[in-house]
Design a protein around this motif. Structure first.
Motif, PDB file in Angstrom:
ATOM      1  N   ILE A  55       0.842  -1.199   0.000  1.00 30.81           N
ATOM      2  CA  ILE A  55       0.000   0.000   0.000  1.00 30.81           C
ATOM      3  C   ILE A  55       0.877   1.248   0.000  1.00 30.81           C
ATOM      4  N   GLY A  57       1.872   4.752   1.153  1.00 31.20           N
ATOM      5  CA  GLY A  57       1.608   5.409   2.419  1.00 31.20           C
ATOM      6  C   GLY A  57       1.124   6.830   2.311  1.00 31.20           C
ATOM      7  N   TYR A  60      -2.655   5.871  -0.121  1.00 34.87           N
ATOM      8  CA  TYR A  60      -3.302   4.658   0.385  1.00 34.87           C
ATOM      9  C   TYR A  60      -3.917   3.827  -0.726  1.00 34.87           C
ATOM     10  N   TYR A 318      -1.272   1.929  12.112  1.00 36.46           N
ATOM     11  CA  TYR A 318      -1.938   1.070  11.139  1.00 36.46           C
ATOM     12  C   TYR A 318      -2.311  -0.244  11.821  1.00 36.46           C
ATOM     13  N   VAL A 329      -6.361   3.129   9.273  1.00 37.92           N
ATOM     14  CA  VAL A 329      -5.365   4.191   9.421  1.00 37.92           C
ATOM     15  C   VAL A 329      -5.851   5.103  10.546  1.00 37.92           C
ATOM     16  N   LYS A 339      -9.102   6.374   7.626  1.00 33.45           N
ATOM     17  CA  LYS A 339      -9.150   5.646   6.358  1.00 33.45           C
ATOM     18  C   LYS A 339      -9.211   4.152   6.633  1.00 33.45           C
ATOM     19  N   VAL A 341      -8.374   0.729   4.296  1.00 31.47           N
ATOM     20  CA  VAL A 341      -7.803   0.289   3.018  1.00 31.47           C
ATOM     21  C   VAL A 341      -8.028  -1.206   2.869  1.00 31.47           C
TER      22      VAL A 341
END
Length: 355
Positions: A55, A57, A60, A318, A329, A339, A341
């Motif tokens: 991913i 950073g 994302y 994370y 996140v 977030k 992901v």
């Protein structure tokens, strides 16, 4: 059986090299439409889908999904940050109450340690790691791995250059967490079923002591001076503080009702002022003030958070959330999830790494 430094806070085509595992490393699958926008990468092991999610950073976006093998769990970088090592296991996934006699036989050919080249973004080889490797730590000089072998109640010492296990030592049942002391003179290995810590002397190559901690320890974090260690006690809903010199629990920090809050991974901030704790079925990550050993706050991150990592600047956490197949996140300044992901199936471990 449980399913589960460059600035690191918290792994193609196979090549034939001396010491390689007999099975071939699968090829990398890139998401060609996505372009990286940040030097920071998140690397997430997905236990069920058997791959690594990479991913970006900054944006994302998922940059790549890399096939690894069966049951990738523990993931840790080499000291220079150029390589990621990933524990792979051919043992079938099972919960704590499952009758193992009803499970299919383990695929021992799938057991190993994946070697992932960060620059190439590919798995370059698989080396031996003992039976059913779950987690491990990397020696200070980057030459050896200390590996928990869950199904045989052992810890293995792996020489990376030769790709061979040079020592296997029997310890308590269901070992998982492995952590080298700050001075590198000993290694703690947690045993879930027997609720104890085995102390490995790397120079002598033997277990020098064992001692009891809370029920079902999985993860260890040493304070920088090496005088105390924090260890989760999953079934007690606590994190215990261990007096390292005395090899004894000094206190227990209660996070919640046992069974509802199940502490899993423990991770110190870079300055060691805070300890972060994932809580599995509790669905939260807790923050503990290490000066007072009191809980500061918690944040709901998703279903069954397991592995956790911090950004290099320490501002973001994370969390890999297995059942929801995502990574949360967390902005630590506001203690909020900013977030989610999507990763692969069954995210287990996560590493944040500057390229």
């Amino acid at each position: 059986m449980m399913p589960r430094t460059s600035l690191v806070l918290l792994v193609g085509l196979a090549v034939a090299v001396t010491g390689c595992h007999s099975s071939k490393a699968p090829a990398t699958q890139e998401n060609q439409a996505v372009h990286a926008s940040s030097p920071l990468r998140l690397y997430v092991t997905n236990e069920v889908s058997g791959d690594l999610t990479v991913i970006d950073g900054g944006s994302y976006d998922v940059i790549a999904t890399v096939p690894l093998g069966k049951r990738p769990r523990g993931i840790h970088p080499s000291p220079d940050g150029k390589t990621l090592y990933i524990a792979l296991s051919g043992s079938p996934i099972a919960g704590p109450d499952v009758d193992e006699s009803t499970l299919p036989p383990p695929d021992k050919n799938a057991d190993g340690i994946g070697v992932f080249d960060v620059a190439q973004n590919k798995l370059v080889r698989i080396i031996k790691g003992g039976s059913d490797p779950e987690n491990f730590d990397v020696s200070k000089d980057g030459k050896q791995l200390y590996i928990s072998n869950e199904d045989v109640s052992a810890v293995s010492v792996l020489d990376i250059a030769s790709g061979s296990v040079v020592k296997e030592l029997k310890i308590g049942a269901q070992p998982e967490g492995v952590k080298i002391s700050p001075d590198g003179k000993f290694v703690y290995v947690t045993s879930e079923e027997t609720s104890e810590i085995a102390v490995l002397d790397p120079v002598a190559g033997k277990i020098t002591a064992t001692f009891k901690v809370g029920h079902r320890p999985r993860s260890v974090a040493f304070m920088p001076d090496g005088k105390h260690a924090y260890i989760n006690a999953e079934n007690d809903g606590t994190v215990v503080v261990v007096d390292v010199a005395r090899r004894k629990v000094a206190k227990a920090i209660q996070l919640g009702q046992p069974g509802l809050v199940k502490p899993m991974a423990v991770l110190l901030s870079a300055d060691a002022s805070k300890l972060y704790v994932s809580t599995g079925r509790g669905g939260k990550v807790f923050t503990i003030d290490t000066a007072t050993d009191t809980v500061l706050n918690s944040v709901a991150v998703g279903k069954r958070p397991w592995g956790i990592a911090l950004s290099p600047d320490g501002k973001t956490l994370y969390s890999s959330n297995g059942p929801s197949n995502d990574v949360a996140v967390v902005d630590l300044a506001t203690n909020t999830v900013t977030k989610k992901v999507k990763a692969g199936t069954g995210p287990w471990g996560v590493v944040a790494l500057l390229r």
